[in-house]
Write a protein that holds these residues in place. Structure first.
Motif, PDB file in Angstrom:
ATOM      1  N   ASN A 354     -87.714 -46.634 -87.136  1.00 27.01           N
ATOM      2  CA  ASN A 354     -86.549 -46.022 -86.488  1.00 27.01           C
ATOM      3  C   ASN A 354     -85.752 -45.119 -87.422  1.00 27.01           C
ATOM      4  O   ASN A 354     -85.334 -44.032 -87.031  1.00 27.01           O
ATOM      5  N   VAL A 355     -85.503 -45.562 -88.660  1.00 27.73           N
ATOM      6  CA  VAL A 355     -84.608 -44.818 -89.562  1.00 27.73           C
ATOM      7  C   VAL A 355     -85.211 -44.754 -90.960  1.00 27.73           C
ATOM      8  O   VAL A 355     -85.692 -45.758 -91.486  1.00 27.73           O
ATOM      9  N   PHE A 356     -85.183 -43.556 -91.553  1.00 32.55           N
ATOM     10  CA  PHE A 356     -85.458 -43.403 -92.984  1.00 32.55           C
ATOM     11  C   PHE A 356     -84.127 -43.521 -93.727  1.00 32.55           C
ATOM     12  O   PHE A 356     -83.169 -42.821 -93.398  1.00 32.55           O
ATOM     13  N   LEU A 357     -84.090 -44.381 -94.723  1.00 33.30           N
ATOM     14  CA  LEU A 357     -82.827 -44.666 -95.413  1.00 33.30           C
ATOM     15  C   LEU A 357     -82.472 -43.680 -96.514  1.00 33.30           C
ATOM     16  O   LEU A 357     -81.303 -43.353 -96.711  1.00 33.30           O
ATOM     17  N   ASP A 358     -83.436 -43.234 -97.281  1.00 31.75           N
ATOM     18  CA  ASP A 358     -83.111 -42.579 -98.552  1.00 31.75           C
ATOM     19  C   ASP A 358     -83.852 -41.269 -98.777  1.00 31.75           C
ATOM     20  O   ASP A 358     -84.345 -41.012 -99.876  1.00 31.75           O
ATOM     21  N   ASN A 359     -83.946 -40.434 -97.737  1.00 27.02           N
ATOM     22  CA  ASN A 359     -84.440 -39.078 -97.999  1.00 27.02           C
ATOM     23  C   ASN A 359     -83.590 -38.406 -99.063  1.00 27.02           C
ATOM     24  O   ASN A 359     -84.071 -37.608 -99.863  1.00 27.02           O
ATOM     25  N   ASP A 360     -82.291 -38.726 -99.058  1.00 25.69           N
ATOM     26  CA  ASP A 360     -81.387 -38.272-100.116  1.00 25.69           C
ATOM     27  C   ASP A 360     -81.010 -39.499-100.941  1.00 25.69           C
ATOM     28  O   ASP A 360     -80.452 -40.463-100.416  1.00 25.69           O
ATOM     29  N   VAL A 362     -78.771 -40.860-102.576  1.00 27.36           N
ATOM     30  CA  VAL A 362     -77.331 -40.910-102.822  1.00 27.36           C
ATOM     31  C   VAL A 362     -76.786 -42.135-102.089  1.00 27.36           C
ATOM     32  O   VAL A 362     -77.066 -42.318-100.901  1.00 27.36           O
ATOM     33  N   PRO A 363     -76.026 -42.999-102.774  1.00 26.77           N
ATOM     34  CA  PRO A 363     -75.544 -44.228-102.127  1.00 26.77           C
ATOM     35  C   PRO A 363     -74.814 -43.978-100.809  1.00 26.77           C
ATOM     36  O   PRO A 363     -75.011 -44.709 -99.833  1.00 26.77           O
ATOM     37  N   GLU A 364     -73.965 -42.943-100.756  1.00 27.89           N
ATOM     38  CA  GLU A 364     -73.213 -42.676 -99.537  1.00 27.89           C
ATOM     39  C   GLU A 364     -74.146 -42.342 -98.365  1.00 27.89           C
ATOM     40  O   GLU A 364     -73.885 -42.756 -97.223  1.00 27.89           O
ATOM     41  N   LYS A 365     -75.222 -41.592 -98.641  1.00 33.08           N
ATOM     42  CA  LYS A 365     -76.164 -41.253 -97.574  1.00 33.08           C
ATOM     43  C   LYS A 365     -76.947 -42.485 -97.144  1.00 33.08           C
ATOM     44  O   LYS A 365     -77.215 -42.672 -95.940  1.00 33.08           O
ATOM     45  N   VAL A 366     -77.328 -43.336 -98.074  1.00 29.01           N
ATOM     46  CA  VAL A 366     -78.043 -44.570 -97.720  1.00 29.01           C
ATOM     47  C   VAL A 366     -77.155 -45.438 -96.821  1.00 29.01           C
ATOM     48  O   VAL A 366     -77.618 -45.996 -95.820  1.00 29.01           O
ATOM     49  N   LEU A 367     -75.887 -45.543 -97.165  1.00 27.29           N
ATOM     50  CA  LEU A 367     -74.958 -46.333 -96.342  1.00 27.29           C
ATOM     51  C   LEU A 367     -74.821 -45.737 -94.940  1.00 27.29           C
ATOM     52  O   LEU A 367     -74.755 -46.468 -93.941  1.00 27.29           O
ATOM     53  N   LYS A 368     -74.772 -44.413 -94.855  1.00 26.93           N
ATOM     54  CA  LYS A 368     -74.682 -43.758 -93.556  1.00 26.93           C
ATOM     55  C   LYS A 368     -75.911 -44.056 -92.709  1.00 26.93           C
ATOM     56  O   LYS A 368     -75.810 -44.316 -91.498  1.00 26.93           O
ATOM     57  N   GLN A 369     -77.088 -44.043 -93.333  1.00 28.17           N
ATOM     58  CA  GLN A 369     -78.318 -44.348 -92.607  1.00 28.17           C
ATOM     59  C   GLN A 369     -78.354 -45.808 -92.172  1.00 28.17           C
ATOM     60  O   GLN A 369     -78.842 -46.130 -91.085  1.00 28.17           O
ATOM     61  N   LEU A 370     -77.824 -46.698 -92.996  1.00 27.88           N
ATOM     62  CA  LEU A 370     -77.763 -48.107 -92.616  1.00 27.88           C
ATOM     63  C   LEU A 370     -76.816 -48.318 -91.432  1.00 27.88           C
ATOM     64  O   LEU A 370     -77.026 -49.232 -90.617  1.00 27.88           O
ATOM     65  N   ASP A 371     -75.789 -47.500 -91.327  1.00 27.74           N
ATOM     66  CA  ASP A 371     -74.928 -47.556 -90.148  1.00 27.74           C
ATOM     67  C   ASP A 371     -75.730 -47.238 -88.885  1.00 27.74           C
ATOM     68  O   ASP A 371     -75.533 -47.853 -87.829  1.00 27.74           O
ATOM     69  N   GLU A 372     -76.645 -46.264 -89.000  1.00 30.06           N
ATOM     70  CA  GLU A 372     -77.502 -45.923 -87.862  1.00 30.06           C
ATOM     71  C   GLU A 372     -78.431 -47.085 -87.525  1.00 30.06           C
ATOM     72  O   GLU A 372     -78.697 -47.367 -86.345  1.00 30.06           O
TER      73      GLU A 372
END
Length: 427
Positions: A354-360, A362-372
């Protein structure tokens, strides 16, 4: 006294062949004089040419460009030389970047609905340092950088209304019998024993590319709370030892199989499955990978944005996975993957990312993806995230997983989601 006439012998000597030869072969000092004379004439000729151009050159050298802000008169020749050197340096830098990292091949046209993947793997196997400055270890194996980072089964991005429907993870489970060895299929026998809290939204976190970057792989299975599903590269070293250590720390195992990406400049690793291969060669390489270690529940694709779109090639691979009683997880590196459709036809267990966590990274982007991930889990009751052994991912998951449990989420191995689908089938 009368002068004697010259003898005939003296006249004859003046015209002898010996005298004529001496005229042709000058002594060394005479030849040197001739060469110096010729050189002087050439120098005078060149000097006259230089004299014609010299006034123009002096005039150009004397020209200046006034810079009022700096209060300076800059020579035009110097400016031209600086611009030339700067242009050469930029060209050399661009060529070097192209040589090392390859050209950018992921161009998405606005007129097409096809979602391709921006490959990040270098054809030379270069690993860039992580953002914290830590030097890389081993060979680069990071997943393709997906343009479709979040896959919502009921809202497929970039799929045209006229396109055939995309098979989704929430579709009804297969009705055919699952091949097995003994009382249970192999994926069930290798599954981590785990009981999810009743009614809790379930999240499975799959970590791809394990085993190549030994240092970060170790941190992933030692520092991040279990259970994760760790997918190890087929070409990593010491796979039996690494996978046993990960399993002892409470994590489930998968096999990460390299498949052909959409860009020909990308190296997906040794023994990668290619669409141009015959069926026999694909079977051979698939079985080579599945023989690398034991105890894994299934296979998911590394890269493969081209391979997973090929029905013939994917059928061959999935048949081999099915023969062993294993499940398949489609990483969805292309929106046109045929993996779920063929798996359903074969009646084998299969899921989708469903979701890729860390294409970027960066901790903030990983957290944003985890929200998804959390949003999808609460919406559908389950979600699958894929990450990688990267610094940002490791640091974020160490704290996010305990907090997610406090919010009522269940972090489960991927086999648990497969079991839940089979339960829904039987009622």
């Amino acid at each position: 006294m009368a002068r004697k006439p010259a003898s005939s012998s003296s006249k004859t000597r003046k015209g002898t062949p010996l005298r004529n030869a001496s005229r042709k072969h000058k002594p060394p000092h005479a030849q040197s004089l001739i060469k110096r004379t010729v050189a002087k004439h050439k120098a005078r000729k060149a000097g006259r040419a230089w004299a014609r151009f010299k006034p123009h050159i002096n005039k150009l050298m004397a020209k200046t460009l006034r810079v009022p802000q700096l209060g300076l008169d800059l020579p035009v020749v110097g400016i031209m030389a600086f611009v030339g050197v700067l242009g050469f340096a930029a060209g050399a830098g661009y060529w070097g970047a192209q040589s090392m990292f390859g050209p950018t091949d992921a161009v998405v046209s606005a007129s097409t609905t096809r979602v391709l993947i921006q490959q990040t793997q270098s054809p030379r196997g270069v690993i860039l340092p992580e953002p914290n400055g830590t030097q890389p270890h081993g060979t680069l194996a990071y997943e393709e950088k997906a343009l479709e980072e979040v896959y919502d089964p009921l809202h497929p991005q970039a799929v045209a209304p006229t396109s055939p429907p995309v098979e989704v993870a929430s579709a009804p489970p297969p009705t055919a019998d699952i091949p097995h060895d003994g009382d249970k299929p192999l994926w069930l026998r290798n599954a981590l024993a785990f009981s999810a809290p009743q009614g809790a939204p379930m999240i499975s976190i799959v970590i791809d590319d394990m085993g190549v970057d030994r240092k970060r792989s170790l941190h992933m299975w030692q520092d991040v709370p279990a259970p994760l599903t760790l997918s190890f590269m087929t070409y990593a070293d010491d796979l039996p030892a690494q996978t046993q250590a990960a399993r002892k720390n409470g994590h489930e195992l998968m096999l990460h199989m390299s498949m052909e990406p959409s860009s020909a400049t990308i190296d997906a690793g040794p023994n990668v499955l290619m669409t141009a291969m015959g069926s026999a060669e694909i079977r051979s390489l698939a079985n080579w990978g599945m023989n690398r270690f034991e105890g894994f529940v299934g296979v998911n694709n590394h890269m493969g944005s081209r391979f997973t779109e090929d029905e013939r090639a994917m059928r061959v691979v999935l048949e081999e996975i099915q023969k062993r009683g294993l499940m398949f997880l489609d990483s969805r590196t292309s929106s046109h993957t045929v993996g779920p459709k063929i798996a359903r036809t074969l009646g084998m267990p299969a899921l989708e990312r469903n979701v890729f966590l860390d294409n970027d990274n960066v901790p903030e982007k990983v957290l944003k993806q985890l929200d998804e991930v959390e949003r999808l889990a609460r919406k559908y009751g389950h979600a699958i995230a894929i990450g990688h052994p990267r610094d940002a991912t490791i640091e974020v998951l160490k704290t996010w997983i305990p907090k997610a449990r406090e919010r009522g989420l269940a972090i489960v191995p991927v086999s648990t989601l497969m079991k839940e689908r089979l339960k829904r089938q039987t009622g």
